[in-house]
Motif scaffolding. Structure first.
Motif, PDB file in Angstrom:
ATOM      1  N   GLU A 136       0.834  -1.215   0.000  1.00 22.43           N
ATOM      2  CA  GLU A 136       0.000   0.000   0.000  1.00 22.43           C
ATOM      3  C   GLU A 136       0.862   1.255   0.000  1.00 22.43           C
ATOM      4  O   GLU A 136       0.555   2.233  -0.673  1.00 22.43           O
ATOM      5  N   LYS A 137       1.925   1.221   0.788  1.00 18.89           N
ATOM      6  CA  LYS A 137       2.830   2.375   0.852  1.00 18.89           C
ATOM      7  C   LYS A 137       3.427   2.672  -0.522  1.00 18.89           C
ATOM      8  O   LYS A 137       3.498   3.823  -0.943  1.00 18.89           O
ATOM      9  N   PHE A 138       3.873   1.614  -1.190  1.00 16.00           N
ATOM     10  CA  PHE A 138       4.482   1.807  -2.510  1.00 16.00           C
ATOM     11  C   PHE A 138       3.447   2.313  -3.517  1.00 16.00           C
ATOM     12  O   PHE A 138       3.694   3.278  -4.233  1.00 16.00           O
ATOM     13  N   LEU A 139       2.292   1.643  -3.558  1.00 12.10           N
ATOM     14  CA  LEU A 139       1.327   1.987  -4.612  1.00 12.10           C
ATOM     15  C   LEU A 139       0.687   3.349  -4.389  1.00 12.10           C
ATOM     16  O   LEU A 139       0.245   3.992  -5.329  1.00 12.10           O
ATOM     17  N   ASN A 140       0.634   3.791  -3.138  1.00 11.09           N
ATOM     18  CA  ASN A 140       0.034   5.104  -2.867  1.00 11.09           C
ATOM     19  C   ASN A 140       1.074   6.192  -2.615  1.00 11.09           C
ATOM     20  O   ASN A 140       0.723   7.294  -2.193  1.00 11.09           O
ATOM     21  N   ALA A 141       2.327   5.879  -2.876  1.00  8.10           N
ATOM     22  CA  ALA A 141       3.389   6.870  -2.621  1.00  8.10           C
ATOM     23  C   ALA A 141       3.215   8.099  -3.516  1.00  8.10           C
ATOM     24  O   ALA A 141       2.855   7.973  -4.685  1.00  8.10           O
ATOM     25  N   ASN A 142       3.451   9.258  -2.925  1.00 11.84           N
ATOM     26  CA  ASN A 142       3.463  10.479  -3.742  1.00 11.84           C
ATOM     27  C   ASN A 142       4.698  10.493  -4.623  1.00 11.84           C
ATOM     28  O   ASN A 142       4.675  10.988  -5.729  1.00 11.84           O
ATOM     29  N   ARG A 143       5.773  10.005  -4.047  1.00 12.12           N
ATOM     30  CA  ARG A 143       7.008   9.927  -4.823  1.00 12.12           C
ATOM     31  C   ARG A 143       7.951   8.939  -4.145  1.00 12.12           C
ATOM     32  O   ARG A 143       7.787   8.606  -2.962  1.00 12.12           O
ATOM     33  N   ILE A 144       8.910   8.533  -4.901  1.00 11.94           N
ATOM     34  CA  ILE A 144       9.941   7.628  -4.398  1.00 11.94           C
ATOM     35  C   ILE A 144      11.251   8.385  -4.468  1.00 11.94           C
ATOM     36  O   ILE A 144      11.562   9.017  -5.479  1.00 11.94           O
ATOM     37  N   ILE A 145      12.000   8.351  -3.373  1.00 16.58           N
ATOM     38  CA  ILE A 145      13.302   9.015  -3.369  1.00 16.58           C
ATOM     39  C   ILE A 145      14.357   7.928  -3.211  1.00 16.58           C
ATOM     40  O   ILE A 145      14.274   7.102  -2.300  1.00 16.58           O
ATOM     41  N   ILE A 146      15.308   7.924  -4.110  1.00 12.59           N
ATOM     42  CA  ILE A 146      16.380   6.925  -4.029  1.00 12.59           C
ATOM     43  C   ILE A 146      17.644   7.618  -3.548  1.00 12.59           C
ATOM     44  O   ILE A 146      18.025   8.660  -4.097  1.00 12.59           O
ATOM     45  N   VAL A 147      18.268   7.091  -2.501  1.00 13.83           N
ATOM     46  CA  VAL A 147      19.513   7.680  -1.998  1.00 13.83           C
ATOM     47  C   VAL A 147      20.649   6.659  -2.046  1.00 13.83           C
ATOM     48  O   VAL A 147      20.437   5.457  -1.897  1.00 13.83           O
ATOM     49  N   GLY A 148      21.844   7.169  -2.274  1.00 12.42           N
ATOM     50  CA  GLY A 148      23.031   6.316  -2.320  1.00 12.42           C
ATOM     51  C   GLY A 148      24.243   7.179  -2.601  1.00 12.42           C
ATOM     52  O   GLY A 148      24.128   8.402  -2.728  1.00 12.42           O
ATOM     53  N   CYS A 149      25.396   6.548  -2.701  1.00 12.61           N
ATOM     54  CA  CYS A 149      26.636   7.258  -3.021  1.00 12.61           C
ATOM     55  C   CYS A 149      27.358   6.484  -4.127  1.00 12.61           C
ATOM     56  O   CYS A 149      27.212   5.266  -4.231  1.00 12.61           O
ATOM     57  N   GLY A 150      28.148   7.183  -4.910  1.00 13.16           N
ATOM     58  CA  GLY A 150      29.026   6.538  -5.894  1.00 13.16           C
ATOM     59  C   GLY A 150      28.287   5.642  -6.862  1.00 13.16           C
ATOM     60  O   GLY A 150      27.264   6.016  -7.441  1.00 13.16           O
ATOM     61  N   THR A 151      28.807   4.441  -6.987  1.00 10.33           N
ATOM     62  CA  THR A 151      28.216   3.472  -7.904  1.00 10.33           C
ATOM     63  C   THR A 151      26.763   3.153  -7.525  1.00 10.33           C
ATOM     64  O   THR A 151      25.916   2.971  -8.398  1.00 10.33           O
ATOM     65  N   SER A 152      26.481   3.109  -6.241  1.00 14.81           N
ATOM     66  CA  SER A 152      25.109   2.818  -5.808  1.00 14.81           C
ATOM     67  C   SER A 152      24.156   3.931  -6.242  1.00 14.81           C
ATOM     68  O   SER A 152      22.984   3.688  -6.562  1.00 14.81           O
ATOM     69  N   TRP A 153      24.658   5.138  -6.276  1.00 14.24           N
ATOM     70  CA  TRP A 153      23.859   6.268  -6.771  1.00 14.24           C
ATOM     71  C   TRP A 153      23.600   6.105  -8.270  1.00 14.24           C
ATOM     72  O   TRP A 153      22.506   6.394  -8.762  1.00 14.24           O
ATOM     73  N   HIS A 154      24.582   5.605  -8.992  1.00 15.04           N
ATOM     74  CA  HIS A 154      24.377   5.344 -10.422  1.00 15.04           C
ATOM     75  C   HIS A 154      23.290   4.292 -10.627  1.00 15.04           C
ATOM     76  O   HIS A 154      22.457   4.414 -11.522  1.00 15.04           O
ATOM     77  N   ALA A 155      23.310   3.254  -9.817  1.00 20.46           N
ATOM     78  CA  ALA A 155      22.253   2.237  -9.912  1.00 20.46           C
ATOM     79  C   ALA A 155      20.903   2.897  -9.639  1.00 20.46           C
ATOM     80  O   ALA A 155      19.895   2.593 -10.287  1.00 20.46           O
ATOM     81  N   GLY A 156      20.890   3.833  -8.700  1.00 25.75           N
ATOM     82  CA  GLY A 156      19.662   4.563  -8.380  1.00 25.75           C
ATOM     83  C   GLY A 156      19.115   5.310  -9.588  1.00 25.75           C
ATOM     84  O   GLY A 156      17.900   5.343  -9.816  1.00 25.75           O
ATOM     85  N   LEU A 157      20.002   5.887 -10.379  1.00 26.64           N
ATOM     86  CA  LEU A 157      19.550   6.598 -11.585  1.00 26.64           C
ATOM     87  C   LEU A 157      18.887   5.644 -12.571  1.00 26.64           C
ATOM     88  O   LEU A 157      17.863   5.970 -13.171  1.00 26.64           O
ATOM     89  N   VAL A 158      19.467   4.461 -12.711  1.00 31.28           N
ATOM     90  CA  VAL A 158      18.831   3.466 -13.582  1.00 31.28           C
ATOM     91  C   VAL A 158      17.449   3.131 -13.012  1.00 31.28           C
ATOM     92  O   VAL A 158      16.459   3.036 -13.742  1.00 31.28           O
ATOM     93  N   GLY A 159      17.387   2.990 -11.688  1.00 32.43           N
ATOM     94  CA  GLY A 159      16.121   2.693 -11.016  1.00 32.43           C
ATOM     95  C   GLY A 159      15.073   3.772 -11.261  1.00 32.43           C
ATOM     96  O   GLY A 159      13.892   3.481 -11.450  1.00 32.43           O
ATOM     97  N   GLU A 160      15.512   5.017 -11.282  1.00 30.35           N
ATOM     98  CA  GLU A 160      14.587   6.128 -11.548  1.00 30.35           C
ATOM     99  C   GLU A 160      13.922   5.954 -12.915  1.00 30.35           C
ATOM    100  O   GLU A 160      12.699   6.056 -13.055  1.00 30.35           O
TER     101      GLU A 160
END
Ligand code: F6R
Length: 366
Positions: free
Chosen positions: A45-69
């Motif tokens: 329910e939290k995911f499906l009704n989310a206003n937005r999703i924020i992805i946080v990370g650093c370095g390579t993990s942040w790059h993975a986050g961009l793909v996720g976006e």
């Protein structure tokens, strides 16, 4: 312990068919049209009704986050923001109970990512973790999560953790998109089958190793390199550049290909290698014209293309051929030759591939 490989990094690059398969195991059931992820079911329910999703990370993990976006906005149609954990936590962010925060961290110990998680949690957000190290601090601090089953990553430069992170994000986007109804049954089924074939395609992609070794000889003395990609492969350009700079100490930058004309094109001359990530996609024609722009300024072009490519292959100085896949999974495939290229260049330059100077495997200082 290096399993016959000269370095952990190379071993870990070669482990990717298996680490991706391990990340999919028990979760992806293509024949049944199912994706099992308990953490998502619990917070459905939290995911499906989310206003937005924020992805946080650093370095390579942040790059993975961009793909996720790109994946989540494409398939789930929920707005996504990707933030460096270090910026997010210090900028007095607007967060509330309608937000879902996804924290990505291989080690699960990165200080800024952990602090971002604690902050968002205290403001009422639901926190979902994508960590590799089981029982790590970030994993413990989250409400739910999905581990990347990449196995221990020893090389300081992140390789198999990155492709496993993208794999988890793909599973999440597919599952959420199907649950939300934003992803049609037929596309969902097609993507499940394709995702299931990715470990095999990664295996096939690894055959480009000798070519990357040969190209490393040619490019090893460069002082700079520019990596270009569009859409799903823009984050791959960033990741390719990061891999090169951190282990070979060659200055490299990743750019969205279309941004080149807004500045970086001024850098291009016969001494500037330009690595272009250009698989078949609906943006292929656009990236072809970007490559022509580079060519017109005598830049050296190394293009990552699909096997049957003609246009870009005909004007590039060098090509690395990779198997074709759905655009959304192509970051996993296209990252492989860039990892290998960086590895071979670093090796030829006499660098300490597994333990680059000034770097630590997990950054627990802020
Ligand atoms: C690059 C690299 C670093 C890490 C970053 C985040 O190859 O390894 O950029 O990605 O320090 O680390 P984790 O994912 O452990 O939070």
């Amino acid at each position: 312990e290096k399993g016959g490989f000269e370095h952990f990094m190379l071993k870990e690059i070669y482990e990717q068919p298996r680490s991706i398969r391990d990340t999919l195991r028990g979760r992806l059931l293509p024949e049944q049209g199912l994706i099992n992820m308990r953490g998502i079911d619990e917070y459905k329910e939290k995911f499906l009704n989310a206003n937005r999703i924020i992805i946080v990370g650093c370095g390579t993990s942040w790059h993975a986050g961009l793909v996720g976006e790109y994946m989540i906005e494409d398939l789930v149609r929920i707005p996504v923001e990707v933030e460096y954990a270090s910026e997010f936590r210090y900028r007095n962010p607007l967060i509330n109970e309608k937000d879902v925060v996804i924290a990505i961290s291989q080690s699960g110990e990165t200080a800024d990512t952990l602090a971002a998680v604690k902050l968002a949690k205290s403001m009422g957000a639901t926190i979902f973790g994508i960590c590799n190290v089981v029982g790590s601090s970030i994993a413990r601090e989250t409400h739910a999560g999905a581990y990347t089953h990449a196995g221990p990553e020893i090389g300081v430069a992140s390789t198999k953790a990155f492709t496993a992170q993208i794999t988890v994000l793909a599973l999440m986007a597919l599952k959420l998109g199907y649950m939300k109804g934003t992803l049609s049954e037929s596309r969902y089924m097609r993507l499940l089958i394709e995702l299931n074939s990715i470990p095999e395609k990664v295996e096939e992609t690894l055959k480009c190793d000798p070519i990357t070794r040969y190209l490393a000889e040619i490019y090893k003395d460069s002082n700079n390199a520019l990596y270009l990609g569009r859409g799903y492969n823009f984050p791959v350009a960033l990741e390719g550049a990061l891999k090169l700079k951190e282990i070979s100490y060659i200055h490299a930058e990743g750019y969205p290909a279309a941004e080149m004309k807004h500045g970086p094109i001024a850098l291009i001359d016969e001494n500037m290698p330009v690595i272009v990530i250009a698989p078949k996609s609906d943006q292929y024609d656009k990236i072809f014209s970007n490559v022509q722009e580079v060519k017109a300024r005598k830049g050296k072009i190394l293009a990552i293309v699909n096997h049957d490519d003609e246009d870009i292959a005909s004007i590039a100085d060098h090509i690395i051929e990779v198997p074709e896949t759905e655009n959304i999974f192509s970051p996993i495939i296209n990252t492989i030759p860039l990892q290998l290229l960086s590895y071979h260049i670093a090796l030829l330059r006499g660098c300490n591939v597994d333990q680059p100077r000034n770097l630590a495997k997990s950054v627990t200082v802020e």
